[in-house]
Enzyme design. Structure first.
Site, PDB file in Angstrom:
ATOM      1  N   LYS A 180       0.863  -1.177   0.000  1.00 43.73           N
ATOM      2  CA  LYS A 180       0.000   0.000   0.000  1.00 43.73           C
ATOM      3  C   LYS A 180       0.904   1.234   0.000  1.00 43.73           C
ATOM      4  O   LYS A 180       1.460   1.605   1.039  1.00 43.73           O
ATOM      5  CB  LYS A 180      -0.920  -0.025   1.236  1.00 43.73           C
ATOM      6  CG  LYS A 180      -2.059   1.005   1.181  1.00 43.73           C
ATOM      7  CD  LYS A 180      -1.562   2.346   1.668  1.00 43.73           C
ATOM      8  CE  LYS A 180      -2.655   3.382   1.679  1.00 43.73           C
ATOM      9  NZ  LYS A 180      -2.113   4.756   1.843  1.00 43.73           N
ATOM     10  N   GLU A 255       9.331   1.795  11.264  1.00 44.83           N
ATOM     11  CA  GLU A 255      10.402   2.808  11.149  1.00 44.83           C
ATOM     12  C   GLU A 255       9.718   4.163  11.131  1.00 44.83           C
ATOM     13  O   GLU A 255       8.996   4.493  10.197  1.00 44.83           O
ATOM     14  CB  GLU A 255      11.232   2.568   9.889  1.00 44.83           C
ATOM     15  CG  GLU A 255      12.545   3.334   9.890  1.00 44.83           C
ATOM     16  CD  GLU A 255      12.414   4.708   9.269  1.00 44.83           C
ATOM     17  OE1 GLU A 255      12.242   5.687  10.041  1.00 44.83           O
ATOM     18  OE2 GLU A 255      12.469   4.809   8.042  1.00 44.83           O
ATOM     19  N   GLU A 383       9.731  16.176  14.910  1.00 42.68           N
ATOM     20  CA  GLU A 383      10.208  16.049  13.535  1.00 42.68           C
ATOM     21  C   GLU A 383       9.457  17.017  12.624  1.00 42.68           C
ATOM     22  O   GLU A 383       8.235  16.957  12.512  1.00 42.68           O
ATOM     23  CB  GLU A 383      10.021  14.615  13.051  1.00 42.68           C
ATOM     24  CG  GLU A 383      10.633  14.356  11.691  1.00 42.68           C
ATOM     25  CD  GLU A 383      10.528  12.896  11.280  1.00 42.68           C
ATOM     26  OE1 GLU A 383      11.520  12.358  10.766  1.00 42.68           O
ATOM     27  OE2 GLU A 383       9.459  12.294  11.492  1.00 42.68           O
TER      28      GLU A 383
END
Length: 486
Positions: A180, A255, A383
């Site tokens: 996906k 991750e 982030e």
């Protein structure tokens, strides 16, 4: 909608690839190019029905593919790599159009790496082994058994390379795959399906479904027939996937990016350190491994900043299809707004933009360096995923390590020093899955890759990938008990 769209002269099928066939959806979504913000085309928008069909196709294809001899699986993966290499130019221009990364990088580095992903795991499969060992005269034999259908959910910043980093070992291990891709950059995954089919990969072994995570992703990750889930993306999404997978205890590999430090000591080669720091603007800052927190020893901070500003100021930002461009656009207006929000809030809280700090026309954000930032500030702790770096100073080694480790993340770290003993001490103290010393982004597929803390769960690469994508089995055989068949 049209079944195919033309992307810079390359025909791309926008339907799903399920069970060896193209499958349309009743709904579509618009895929736009970050280069000019213009629509590229309409893409099939899958939901629970397409998820069910893809998992069923993968489940049905699994027994035969799992039983396929290693050598034949490896041959097919090499055939896929051959197909990638024949279409590097097409893949490069489609991906640049779709996600805005530099065309020169796609041509010279990224797409060749896609082919290498398949070749590496094909070759690693053939040498995957564990030496037998004895326990009180009994023989122990370790084997890697295919696990079953795998759902692989991939990001938009390096779509095909990061997809094949998962697809290649999953297929090599004998699993079937439901890929996906991110809805902001789905097109090269469709081309991969064509390449795999042309290489002779059996129907149902690789399936590609497109759409939004909330509509199709949940149906995939909660499916009881899925035996592995690998995801690269944000922490909030990972938490939702983990919760969805929990009901079936489906193993996860996650991750999740980071907030990596780049430490510069006074004994470092300062020109090298500046080069490493400027390199963090690669891909418009949309790199999970980027060392976005520059930590510089006080005695060289002024000189480092002067050199950094000069070098960063020479970067050319513009059309990623131009060979002279160093920084392209950011992927999506929503991402651009997120980046700008981080910077505006930081400046409102007292940060100073030494360079940048503002949008440019279109989906471009000026390379930015912020100073006068507090360690507990949002821009230091969260982030940004854009061309935004912060610079802080430290007095000594202990403070450098403390600042480097003082976030919730632990994906990577970069260290510039001229003292090998210091390098050993500092790297030993850093919380990170990967540490680079006087270099950056040197990656070998033999090495373990993953993050600590909120940067992820698990490691992939080399045998670590097969450990994840397989059920490990230990067979213990007694020295006696077999009948004589002589």
């Amino acid at each position: 909608m049209a079944d195919k769209i033309n992307v810079a002269g390359v025909p791309v099928d926008t339907r799903h690839w399920i069970g060896g066939q193209r499958v349309a959806s009743a709904e579509t979504f618009i895929d736009s190019s970050p280069i000019d913000g213009q629509p590229i085309g309409e893409v099939a928008r899958g939901g629970p029905a397409e998820a069910q069909a893809a998992v069923a196709a993968a489940r049905d294809a699994f027994p035969s593919w799992a039983a396929t001899p290693r050598a034949e699986r490896a041959r097919l993966l090499h055939a896929i790599a051959d197909g990638v290499e024949k279409r590097i130019e097409e893949l490069a221009i489609v991906e640049t159009t779709d996600n805005g990364a530099l065309l020169r990088s796609h041509r010279r580095g990224v797409m060749p790496r896609v082919a290498h992903n398949f070749r590496f795991f094909a070759d690693w499969l053939l040498k995957l082994d564990h030496e037998d060992f004895e326990t009180r005269g009994h023989r122990n034999h370790v084997s890697w058994d295919p696990a079953g259908p795998c759902v692989l959910i991939t990001p938009w910043n390096a779509p095909l390379m990061l997809a094949t980093w998962k697809v290649a070992p999953a297929l090599a291990a004998g699993n079937t795959v439901i890929l996906k891709p991110a809805e902001w950059s789905p097109l090269t995954a469709s081309l991969l399906a064509d390449i795999a089919a042309e290489a002779g990969l059996p129907a149902g072994v690789l399936n590609v479904v497109q759409g939004y995570g909330a509509e199709i992703g949940d149906a995939l990750t909660s499916h009881p027939d899925v035996r592995r889930i690998s995801f690269t993306g944000s922490v909030p999404t990972a938490k939702r996937i983990a919760a969805s997978a929990a009901a079936n205890l489906t193993p996860l590999s996650l991750e999740l990016g980071g907030k990596s430090p780049l430490l510069v000591f006074a004994d470092a080669d300062l020109e090298l350190a500046v080069d490493l720091a400027v390199e963090q603007y690669d891909n418009a800052g949309q790199v999970c491994l980027a060392g976005t927190r520059l930590l510089v020893e006080e005695s060289v901070a002024e000189e480092f900043t002067r050199r950094f500003v000069a070098k960063a100021g020479a970067l050319r930002q513009g059309d990623p299809r131009d060979e002279a461009t160093d920084i392209g656009p950011n992927i999506h207006p929503r991402q651009l707004e997120k980046i700008d929000g981080f910077v505006r809030r930081a400046i409102a809280d007292g940060a100073r933009a030494v360079i940048g700090g503002h949008r440019r026309d279109g989906q471009f954000y000026a390379p930015t360096l912020l100073t006068d930032v507090a360690q507990d500030s949002e821009v230091v702790q969260e982030e940004v995923f854009g061309p935004v770096l912060t610079l802080q100073t430290f007095a000594d080694e202990d403070e450098a390590v403390r600042l480097a480790n003082d976030t919730r993340f632990g994906l990577a770290a970069t260290l510039a020093t001229g003292d090998p003993e210091r390098a050993e001490r500092v790297t030993a103290g850093l919380v990170a899955g990967t540490v680079w010393v006087n270099c950056f982004f040197v990656r070998d597929l033999q090495a373990p890759f993953g993050g600590s803390r909120l940067s992820g769960v698990g490691r992939e690469g080399g045998t670590w990938s097969f450990d994840f994508y397989c059920d490990l089995k230990n067979t213990v055989t007694a020295p006696k008990g077999f009948k004589d068949h002589g």
